[in-house]
Design an enzyme around this catalytic site. Sequence first.
Site, short mmCIF file in Angstrom:
data_model
loop_
_atom_site.label_atom_id
_atom_site.label_comp_id
_atom_site.label_asym_id
_atom_site.label_seq_id
_atom_site.Cartn_x
_atom_site.Cartn_y
_atom_site.Cartn_z
N HIS A 116 80.26 -43.13 13.16
CA HIS A 116 79.77 -42.05 14.01
C HIS A 116 80.43 -41.99 15.38
CE1 HIS A 116 76.42 -40.30 11.69
NE2 HIS A 116 76.24 -41.52 11.20
N LYS B 167 70.46 -32.65 24.97
CA LYS B 167 71.02 -33.76 24.19
C LYS B 167 70.95 -35.03 25.04
CE LYS B 167 74.89 -31.48 23.78
NZ LYS B 167 75.19 -31.49 22.37
N ARG B 168 71.25 -36.15 24.42
CA ARG B 168 71.30 -37.42 25.13
C ARG B 168 72.21 -37.30 26.35
NH1 ARG B 168 74.82 -41.86 23.83
NH2 ARG B 168 75.53 -40.66 22.03
N LYS C 44 79.36 -36.37 27.12
CA LYS C 44 78.71 -35.10 26.78
C LYS C 44 78.77 -34.11 27.95
CE LYS C 44 75.75 -37.22 23.28
NZ LYS C 44 76.17 -36.49 22.07
N THR D 26 75.12 -32.34 15.94
CA THR D 26 74.28 -31.54 15.04
C THR D 26 73.42 -30.56 15.82
OG1 THR D 26 72.66 -33.36 15.02
CG2 THR D 26 74.17 -33.22 13.16
N LYS E 201 72.07 -26.52 15.01
CA LYS E 201 70.69 -26.01 15.13
C LYS E 201 70.66 -24.75 15.99
CE LYS E 201 69.28 -30.78 14.77
NZ LYS E 201 69.36 -31.99 15.59
#
Length: 825
Positions: free
Chosen positions: A355, A543-544, A549, A651, A655
Amino acid sequence: MFSNKESFKKAFMEKVEIMHGVSLEDASEAEKYFTLGAMVREHLIRNWISTNMRYKEMESREVYYFSIEFLLGRLLDNNLLNLGLQEICEQGLKDLGVDLAVLEEQEPDAGLGNGGLGRLAACFLDSMASLCLPGHGCGIRYKYGLFEQKVLDGYQVELPEYWLKEGNVWEIRKSDKAVEVRFGGHVRTEQSGGRLHFHHENYEAVLAVPYDIPITGYRNDTVNTLRLWNAEPALECFDALSLGYNNQKSIMEYKYATESISQFLYPDDSEYEGRMLRLKQEYFFVSAGLQSIIRRLKKKGWSLYDLPRKIAVHVNDTHPALAVAELMRLLMDEEGLGWDEAFDLTSRTISYTNHTTMVEALETWSVALFRSLLPRIYMIVQELNERFCEALWEKYPGEWERIGKMAIIADERVKMAHLLIAGSYSVNGVAKVHTEILKQREMKPFYEAFPQKFNNKTNGITHRRWLLRANPALAKLITETIGPAWIHKPGELYGLRAYAGDAAFQEQIEKIKTANKRELARKIWISSQIKVDDSFIFDVQAKRIHAYKRQILNVLHIMDLYNRLRDDSSLDIHPRIFIFSGKAAPGYHLAKRTIKLISSVAALINGDPHVNEKLKVVFLEDYRVSLAEKIIPATDVSEQISTASKEASGTGNMKFMMNGAVTLGTLDGANIEMHDEVGSDNMFIFGLTSSEVMGYNSSCSYKSGKLYNNEPRIRRILDQLINGFLFGGAQEFSTIFDALLHHNDEFFVLKDFLSYAAAHEAVEQAYRDRRRWLEMCIVNIACSGKFSSDRTISEYATHIWKTSPVKKQEAGNKKQENAKTKPQS
């Protein structure tokens, strides 16, 4: 058991009285929730039992999915939907004066995960059950989850997540299935019967007690199992005095140390004790799960040599990597097989999903810690390493550097990804670009040595939860427009593309989106006392919190937009709200400072009457599945802005896409495949590509200081981090300033800034053209079916696990055939 509204009402009232000793009128909302949950669980028990019986009768290979996280969300609404009971229960409860939605809010989110890894695992379980595949989950029953996030004065505060405080109505404790897991001690060897025997002595025993949770398939009578292991003291299993537990105090210390294994997800590993606890957790659930599998195999009367044919053990990232060594230990030490037999069976049973593209994120453990905590496992890993390196030497004679890079143990570190590659038959990435980066860069030597092991399986999400359940109005419209086939075959969503330009359909889509935005605006007002009009653009990054990110890029752009509005009050922008949500790891200082930065910018902007009619910022605390189910259907713009080459897949992007948000993102992870599906006209792409990022990293030619010196907009916002412009003082954000300038902006935030700002201007123009925007939304929904986890799991089942669906009717036919062929006595 109930089968219609009237029988449900009667059963519900009786159940309230039996369970809680009160009448329905006097029952609390929590008592009503537990009553309904118990009734639904009882309703599915028969199918749960019959599913296990079908798997026993059929020849299909059973899959056991090992993951450190399973981010399930709430199960009441999911089970009602999958079992087809939602309408009966909702109407029956309404007749009794009870609101089903209120009862659903009583259920806490299961504290079993944090982010994409755990949610992916939960989606996969849902798809396995809905596709009638014999697949189960194996994890840890965390008492306090990761943490409950509070943001106080802009700072993240971590509190225990008491999700089990009132119990969990869905789980069943299986004390008779408990197994012993051993830590520490030493290993004594003995030569006997022509072979070497290993005896683990003076170890610390922990009892692993399973709690089973049913995983329902969609309207198909299949109920699979998520088995979660709880760590409990095993004082009766060993001599306490010999281990130094010679008084009540020391025994209580042992009890606390034991129970801590299943208390928190991802304990802080910045100190030795935290690292030891993490390694304990990883071995604990792997050992317990594999012991349970071997016991089940033998109970069914199958030979150990049937293991690879009957069982597939899938490892979700490197946390369960010890499965390789532990399965070897069980087959050799407990079952008496030789090394070659054990390794052959193990390497044909275990498969592995990677991952991450970042080497620093691949788990390694110090030899000293590993050897002291898991002495027998270390011996096996050491032997595996020697044999693996010998085999590599035969393949690459004289190439010591190559072999050193591939070794399982090197530089006093045990490398978990290397252990998995050596001991498994399949290694898959989770997006096309991710898999190619693994093969050509991060794991290139392994790919060159074992090309047959490597493959891609692009991630997916369960459309049942993320569309059918989270956005029922949109799901209803889709069914009315193209029929219900998409629920079982999500690829059928593509039929919506024919309606992308239809004005009447666009109007209905806009009405649904507006209603969802109003609901989220109501939630924002309740939680943050910030008023938001549904005419605003809802721009979301949920998100985290992590540097790659790039929440920092997002907030720097907001600061730039604020500066432009302050400089020119006539600047014509469409009103927008930037919504953030996500947790930072407790020991991750930069991520926690990012939350403080978002909060400080929000306070500045929301409190400025000159701009807050055009611009607002909010941070929604404690991001979780139930909150995501409110945010995602209301989103206009989905921020998927990770540094290219750093996000394995993502992911959340899928969504948002499925709910009609338009993606603003980099060509990273699954964004690339989404772009392939929708085209450049229906997505906003910016920034460096993966090859460009890797090129800069190789050449070391990127200098963030040049951008700071040459770009006034960039220099201004960076200076505002440290000149007292923001709430919190001049030193509050020096860590972020230093990361971007003095540490040369590892994730290319400044390099991508101007391209990102230009993409936002393109979003602005597109949103003003309502027909164009709504067409983009519809195209995204239509193309999202490819990213259903049903597609992903079908690929895993066919190409990796080699298993097939076990349906109720097929099992019945098989049983009849067996009865016909059974010899007569």
